[in-house]
Design a protein around this motif. Structure first.
Motif, PDB file in Angstrom:
ATOM      1  N   SER A 141      29.459  -5.121  11.501  1.00 16.89           N
ATOM      2  CA  SER A 141      28.063  -4.442  11.166  1.00 16.89           C
ATOM      3  C   SER A 141      27.270  -5.335  10.275  1.00 16.89           C
ATOM      4  O   SER A 141      27.061  -4.511   8.857  1.00 16.89           O
ATOM      5  N   ASN A 170      28.269  -8.506  15.504  1.00 18.44           N
ATOM      6  CA  ASN A 170      29.133  -7.888  15.461  1.00 18.44           C
ATOM      7  C   ASN A 170      30.007  -9.107  14.853  1.00 18.44           C
ATOM      8  O   ASN A 170      30.520  -9.700  15.828  1.00 18.44           O
ATOM      9  N   THR A 222      27.887   2.644  13.866  1.00 18.62           N
ATOM     10  CA  THR A 222      28.532   1.844  13.954  1.00 18.62           C
ATOM     11  C   THR A 222      29.604   2.921  14.387  1.00 18.62           C
ATOM     12  O   THR A 222      29.500   3.145  13.578  1.00 18.62           O
ATOM     13  N   ILE A 305      27.669  -0.748  17.567  1.00 18.85           N
ATOM     14  CA  ILE A 305      26.407  -1.480  16.899  1.00 18.85           C
ATOM     15  C   ILE A 305      25.104  -1.005  17.884  1.00 18.85           C
ATOM     16  O   ILE A 305      24.902  -1.618  18.312  1.00 18.85           O
TER      17      ILE A 305
END
Length: 328
Positions: A141, A170, A222, A305
């Motif tokens: 992340s 990501n 996350t 995320i």
């Protein structure tokens, strides 16, 4: 302003302007049809969209439609450059500590960076297709910036003016392939498959006081399989800020408009905030217990995320992906 790219069966998608609350969007094809076209001509085109954005937020524009994040490509479905740094050196230090390796002092003064594959980004809600779970599938992340043209040799102060948009990342990594590649002395390739970016890319002014021109000081949240995995603050423990890593990328070459520069995995010394990748959590387990207990991602695992403003509203939309087996 907030921008997204909708899927339309072309390689570069359709650029749209998105309302601040991420509920409505409007085509801006009369100004730019793609994100790359917009960033290529940012100084001329972006100001032409400001009044449209104000009207969109006020609900006073015809032709607006519901914004659906699952309809999005990454803001740039492909880019001329994707360079990912490692701005959170404590993350690097932790990984090396777990294998009893000393970290060179230069890591604190000279940023690490790798050149990633930029020709096939995947959408923020697209599956992560992988050939084998033996590869050690991991999420990372991160935050990234998009620049306009950055001249070679730009200083950090000069580079700051070239940051036009921010988004989330990501940065998918295949941890079990990395050691073999690095042992060859020639860097990542197979171990760094296609990355995904948030549905929306935003101009720095959308971030208010959270953006100081150099760092974005908000937690990056996350979830793994719907359980909170980490929420470290992206503005804390960032050894190299964004202007510094952009300038690092431009030391020996100019950066073309649409260059994406990533922060690397967000990581805080305060481990109570959790982590932004599985590798870091596994390293902490090795240090504490002598071996990792958290597995890498398996088929069916999901990662989410996102980042929220001080009012709890999503800023960039959500990266929400599932790992699936690749079928030819």
């Amino acid at each position: 302003m907030k921008f997204a790219t909708l899927k339309n069966n072309t390689r570069d998608g359709q650029l749209v302007l998105v309302s601040r609350d991420l509920k409505k969007a409007i085509s801006v094809a009369d100004v730019a049809t793609t994100m790359q076209q917009l960033i290529d001509n940012w100084a001329d085109l972006a100001p032409r969209l400001e009044s449209t954005y104000s009207d969109l937020n006020a609900g006073a524009i015809e032709g607006a439609f519901d914004f659906v994040e699952s309809d999005c490509e990454s803001p740039l479905p492909r880019a001329y450059q994707w360079a990912d740094g490692s701005a959170y050196v404590n993350h690097v230090e932790l990984v090396r500590k777990a294998r009893n390796a000393e970290m060179p002092e230069t890591f604190w003064t000279d940023p690490l960076m790798y050149q990633g594959g930029s020709d096939s980004f995947i959408g923020p809600r697209d599956d992560i297709e992988m050939g084998s779970t033996e590869w050690g599938i991991d999420f990372e992340s991160e935050i990234a910036v998009i620049t306009d043209d950055v001249p070679m040799g730009a200083t950090p102060e000069e580079a700051q003016d070239h940051i036009k948009l921010l988004m989330l990342v990501n940065d998918v990594s295949l941890r079990n392939l990395i050691p073999g590649e690095l042992a060859k002395g020639f860097g990542f390739f197979q171990s760094k498959p296609s990355s995904a970016f948030s549905p929306v890319a935003v101009t720095p002014d959308e971030l208010g006081n959270a953006w100081d021109g150099k760092k974005l000081s908000l937690p990056l949240v996350t979830h793994l399989n719907d359980e909170l995995f980490g929420k470290p603050n992206a503005g804390v423990d960032m050894t190299f800020d964004f202007p510094t890593i952009v300038a690092h990328a431009a030391k020996t070459r100019p950066l073309g408009a649409g260059c994406i520069v990533g922060s690397g995995t967000i990581s805080n010394y305060d481990r109570s905030a959790g982590s932004s990748c599985l590798a870091e959590k596994r390293m902490l387990e090795i240090i504490a217990d002598g071996q990792p207990s958290t597995p890498f991602m398996q088929f069916g695992d999901k990662v989410r995320i996102e980042m929220f403003d001080e009012n709890g509203e999503s800023i960039f939309g959500t990266i929400d992906q599932t790992v699936v087996e690749y079928k030819k």
